[in-house]
Design an enzyme around this catalytic site. Sequence first.
Site, short mmCIF file in Angstrom:
data_model
loop_
_atom_site.label_atom_id
_atom_site.label_comp_id
_atom_site.label_asym_id
_atom_site.label_seq_id
_atom_site.Cartn_x
_atom_site.Cartn_y
_atom_site.Cartn_z
N CYS A 383 1.04 -1.22 -0.08
CA CYS A 383 0.00 -0.04 -0.12
C CYS A 383 0.89 1.27 0.03
CB CYS A 383 -0.96 0.00 1.04
SG CYS A 383 -2.49 0.83 0.73
N HIS A 509 -3.65 -5.03 0.00
CA HIS A 509 -3.06 -5.44 1.38
C HIS A 509 -3.29 -7.01 1.38
CE1 HIS A 509 -2.77 -1.77 3.77
NE2 HIS A 509 -3.82 -1.32 3.12
N GLU A 511 -1.92 -8.97 3.30
CA GLU A 511 -1.82 -9.67 4.78
C GLU A 511 -3.20 -9.64 5.36
OE1 GLU A 511 -1.09 -6.58 3.81
OE2 GLU A 511 -1.72 -4.98 5.52
N1 GLN Z 1 -1.70 6.63 2.64
C1 GLN Z 1 -2.26 5.99 1.50
C2 GLN Z 1 -3.18 6.28 0.89
O1 GLN Z 1 -4.28 6.58 1.37
C3 GLN Z 1 -1.61 4.55 1.81
C4 GLN Z 1 -2.75 3.90 3.01
C5 GLN Z 1 -2.06 2.69 3.40
O2 GLN Z 1 -0.98 2.36 3.39
N2 GLN Z 1 -3.25 1.63 3.91
O3 GLN Z 1 -3.33 6.00 -0.34
#
Ligand code: GLN
Length: 537
Positions: A383, A509, A511
């Site tokens: 992410c 994600h 995970e």
């Molecule tokens: N801050 C980033 C976004 O909002 C990544 C978010 C995250 O890593 N869950 O796109």
Amino acid sequence: MANTKYIFVTGGVISSLGKGIIAASLGKLLQARGYKVTIQKLDPYINVDPGTLNPYEHGECYVTVDGHEADLDLGHYERFLNAPTHKDNNITTGRIYQNVINKERRGDYLGKTVQIVPHITDEIKCNIKQLGTKYDYDFVITEIGGTVGDIESLPYIESVRQLRWELGKNCLCVHLTYVPYIAAAQEVKTKPTQHSVKELQSEGIQPDILVLRTEHPLNKDILRKVALFCNVEPDAVVQSVDVSTIYEVPLMMQAQNMDEIVLRKLNMPIEDKPVMQNWRDFLDMKKNATGTVRIGLVGKYVELPDAYKSINESLLQAATYNNRKLDLQFIQSEKLTDENVESFLSSMDGIVIAPGFGQRGIEGKFKALKFAREKDIPTLGICLGMQCMVIEYARNVLGLEDANSTEMNPHTPFKVIDLMEEQKNITNMGGTMRLGAYKCDLAKDSLVYKAYKQDQIEERHRHRFEFNNDYKQDFEKHGMKSTGINPDTGLVEVVEVPDKKWYLGVQFHPEYNSTVVSPNPLFLSFVKAVVDNKQPE
Ligand code: GLN
């Protein structure tokens, strides 16, 4: 319709005793007997969901397939049961009140005074029972967050008291307490447990089963004493001694017949103990793993390992299935500089760049990525970690100096990561990110395709910002390929650099979708690359 049984898990004495693990372990044992089981968490805080909470408060925010931002205990439930949870599996006091107030505004209460009893408790009970009826579960296990005696959890406890009357024989209460060891007296003490059960009784609930969390094994006399003082059958007092891994807990509970006690108390048939072979195989693999993989997790919440709970567990599972022990090193990204990055990272066999929000620690992630890329250390960006991979590559390979995400610098000349159009006018922070499972098409011959062995996958998301497709060709030309694309929107979900051994970032994600018996393919592939790259020990 199943004649659903409801089991409540409360906690006493202190918090952090592992109610979630006890609930998940009991769920696992019942599931292993062929029952359809789900686990629900009731959180006593006023936030409508944990999505707006800083990880320092309650650790990681977990995301369900249907896009609900949830308590991290739901991650344990999924890892143990290997079954998805949904929005209904996590309720907060804030959501209960919001529902009740919405109903009041609509006039649903027909002029009545709206009160904690019966309106709030009815809303709570409805949210517990609907999980059983909507999905046809045999067992709904409901974990009540907080500690008995807290002001915040009173309406939940009161709802459980009422449900015991309504559900009769279809309901059961498990209470988890703590038995401390006083070193000076060389004794364990049961008094806090007695007090905690009294507190629960004073709120109208007699526990059916007690689980005593303890650092030292308790003898039969202690268990009998607790049973006597707490009005519980002697064989319904079980102990949960500290073990080396949470995944041992189901077997420890099974050895004390916890599932059989539950079935007996609910007047259900008791058949032979399930073997749980794949669970035991996992534990054996974990114990017998030869060699170690040392993985550096670069993030800004590293002082609190719960902030990255699902990543830690996914890496542990992947290491185990690769027949390795996991040596996970948490690296504070804020500390990393050009001068020290080598000393922090050169002994790592693999590197994970963590998800996150905001500016703090971001420059350190770029340092880590530049080092990992140049030294060709297997690296997984998740992410924000993937977004950082893109930014670092833009700055140092594409030559786009000061490239950034507009999250960090809205005025960057090169918005390689930017807000989606539909996100631009959003002002409410709660529940408005791109959340939950989305489809992703994988490019043949890519690393990510080799990992999943599928043309299309679905993984869960939680972010606002996206790879900016205006730069896609420039990245491709310079060796960073987009190998996973959302088929509906064209958004880039996976990037990788084929020239490197394993250098890959995912906007989703993985995970959140890795369990003990079904580890996530991407983590397996990453750890395999780490193992292959590692010099023999
Ligand atoms: N801050 C980033 C976004 O909002 C990544 C978010 C995250 O890593 N869950 O796109």
